[in-house]
Design a protein around this motif. Structure first.
Motif, PDB file in Angstrom:
ATOM      1  N   GLN A   1      -2.889   0.255   3.888  1.00 54.44           N
ATOM      2  CA  GLN A   1      -3.576   1.487   3.487  1.00 54.44           C
ATOM      3  C   GLN A   1      -3.196   1.866   2.065  1.00 54.44           C
ATOM      4  OE1 GLN A   1      -5.748   3.651   5.360  1.00 54.44           O
ATOM      5  NE2 GLN A   1      -5.998   4.621   3.352  1.00 54.44           N
TER       6      GLN A   1
ATOM      7  N   ARG B   1     -12.035  -4.104   1.073  1.00 54.31           N
ATOM      8  CA  ARG B   1     -11.529  -2.790   1.450  1.00 54.31           C
ATOM      9  C   ARG B   1     -12.542  -2.078   2.327  1.00 54.31           C
ATOM     10  NH1 ARG B   1     -11.724   0.372  -4.431  1.00 54.31           N
ATOM     11  NH2 ARG B   1     -14.011   0.489  -4.632  1.00 54.31           N
ATOM     12  N   GLN B   2     -12.008  -1.202   3.159  1.00 56.27           N
ATOM     13  CA  GLN B   2     -12.858  -0.433   4.043  1.00 56.27           C
ATOM     14  C   GLN B   2     -12.373   1.008   4.065  1.00 56.27           C
ATOM     15  OE1 GLN B   2     -13.202  -1.815   8.136  1.00 56.27           O
ATOM     16  NE2 GLN B   2     -15.291  -1.016   8.205  1.00 56.27           N
TER      17      GLN B   2
ATOM     18  N   ALA C   1      -8.744   3.443   0.835  1.00 55.12           N
ATOM     19  CA  ALA C   1      -9.277   2.524   1.845  1.00 55.12           C
ATOM     20  C   ALA C   1      -8.134   1.704   2.430  1.00 55.12           C
ATOM     21  CB  ALA C   1     -10.306   1.580   1.222  1.00 55.12           C
TER      22      ALA C   1
ATOM     23  N   TYR D   1      -7.029  -1.981   2.615  1.00 52.46           N
ATOM     24  CA  TYR D   1      -7.276  -3.180   1.838  1.00 52.46           C
ATOM     25  C   TYR D   1      -6.847  -4.409   2.640  1.00 52.46           C
ATOM     26  CZ  TYR D   1      -8.443  -0.490  -2.289  1.00 52.46           C
ATOM     27  OH  TYR D   1      -9.069   0.346  -3.175  1.00 52.46           O
ATOM     28  N   TYR D   2      -7.755  -5.381   2.720  1.00 53.92           N
ATOM     29  CA  TYR D   2      -7.518  -6.596   3.482  1.00 53.92           C
ATOM     30  C   TYR D   2      -7.498  -7.809   2.561  1.00 53.92           C
ATOM     31  CZ  TYR D   2      -8.825  -3.758   7.536  1.00 53.92           C
ATOM     32  OH  TYR D   2      -8.894  -2.789   8.494  1.00 53.92           O
TER      33      TYR D   2
ATOM     34  N   GLY E   1       0.818  -1.203   0.000  1.00 53.79           N
ATOM     35  CA  GLY E   1       0.000   0.000   0.000  1.00 53.79           C
ATOM     36  C   GLY E   1       0.857   1.260   0.000  1.00 53.79           C
TER      37      GLY E   1
ATOM     38  N   GLY F   1      -4.243  -5.730   7.020  1.00 54.40           N
ATOM     39  CA  GLY F   1      -4.642  -4.632   6.145  1.00 54.40           C
ATOM     40  C   GLY F   1      -3.481  -3.743   5.746  1.00 54.40           C
TER      41      GLY F   1
ATOM     42  N   ASP G   1     -11.122   5.043  -4.323  1.00 56.58           N
ATOM     43  CA  ASP G   1     -10.473   3.763  -4.037  1.00 56.58           C
ATOM     44  C   ASP G   1      -9.684   3.814  -2.740  1.00 56.58           C
ATOM     45  OD1 ASP G   1      -9.767   3.499  -7.534  1.00 56.58           O
ATOM     46  OD2 ASP G   1     -11.314   2.413  -6.416  1.00 56.58           O
TER      47      ASP G   1
ATOM     48  N   TRP H   1      -9.784 -10.036  -1.754  1.00 57.62           N
ATOM     49  CA  TRP H   1      -9.448  -8.706  -1.262  1.00 57.62           C
ATOM     50  C   TRP H   1     -10.744  -7.975  -0.916  1.00 57.62           C
ATOM     51  CZ3 TRP H   1      -4.607  -7.030  -0.228  1.00 57.62           C
ATOM     52  CH2 TRP H   1      -3.532  -7.719  -0.802  1.00 57.62           C
TER      53      TRP H   1
END
Length: 125
Positions: free
Chosen positions: A120, A41-42, A95, A97-98, A9, A118, A93, A39
Motif C-alpha cells: 500500500q 496499481r489499484q 493505491a 502497488y503490485y 510502501g 501488493g 497515486d 508495476w
C-alpha cells in the motif's frame, strides 16, 4: 517460476518520494532473468492500472502517461531486484502497488503470470 515480493510502501505527503522494491523468490531460488517485470496499481473502487515495466536483459522501460517524468523503474542485476522510484507524489497515486513478472513485455495485466501480494502507498494532501 518466480514469485515477486514487494516492499517499501507506506504513508507519504504529497510532493514526497517513495521507493518500492520487488524481490524475486521461488522454489528454485527465484530470478527475474529472462522476464519482463512490471508495476501495476489499484486504487479503491478502480481497475488495475499499468504503471511501468522493464525488461531484465536490456533494461528497456515503458511508463503509463500519468507517471511519466515522476516515476522511474530500474533493476539491480546483482541483487536480483526491481525498483520503482516514485517522486512528486500526488494523492491520486494512492493505491496498492503490485509487482508482476512474465516472459512478455507488455502493459496488459492479463499477460502477466506471476504476481506479488501488493504493497500500500498512501499519499496525503
Amino acid at each position: 517460476q518466480v514469485q515477486p515480493v514487494e516492499s517499501g510502501g507506506g504513508l507519504v505527503q504529497a510532493g514526497g518520494s517513495v521507493r518500492l522494491s520487488c524481490a524475486a523468490s521461488g522454489a528454485s531460488g527465484g530470478t527475474f532473468r529472462n522476464y519482463a517485470v512490471a508495476w501495476f496499481r489499484q486504487a479503491p473502487g478502480r481497475d488495475l492500472d499499468f504503471v511501468a515495466a522493464i525488461t531484465w536483459k536490456s533494461g528497456n522501460a515503458m511508463y503509463a502517461d500519468p507517471v511519466v517524468g515522476r516515476f522511474t523503474i530500474s533493476r539491480d542485476n546483482a541483487k536480483n531486484m526491481i525498483y520503482l522510484h516514485m517522486n512528486s507524489l500526488r494523492p491520486e497515486d494512492t493505491a496498492v502497488y503490485y509487482c508482476a513478472a512474465d516472459e512478455y513485455y507488455t502493459r496488459s495485466a492479463s499477460q502477466y503470470t506471476y504476481w506479488g501480494q501488493g504493497t500500500q502507498v498512501t499519499v496525503s494532501s
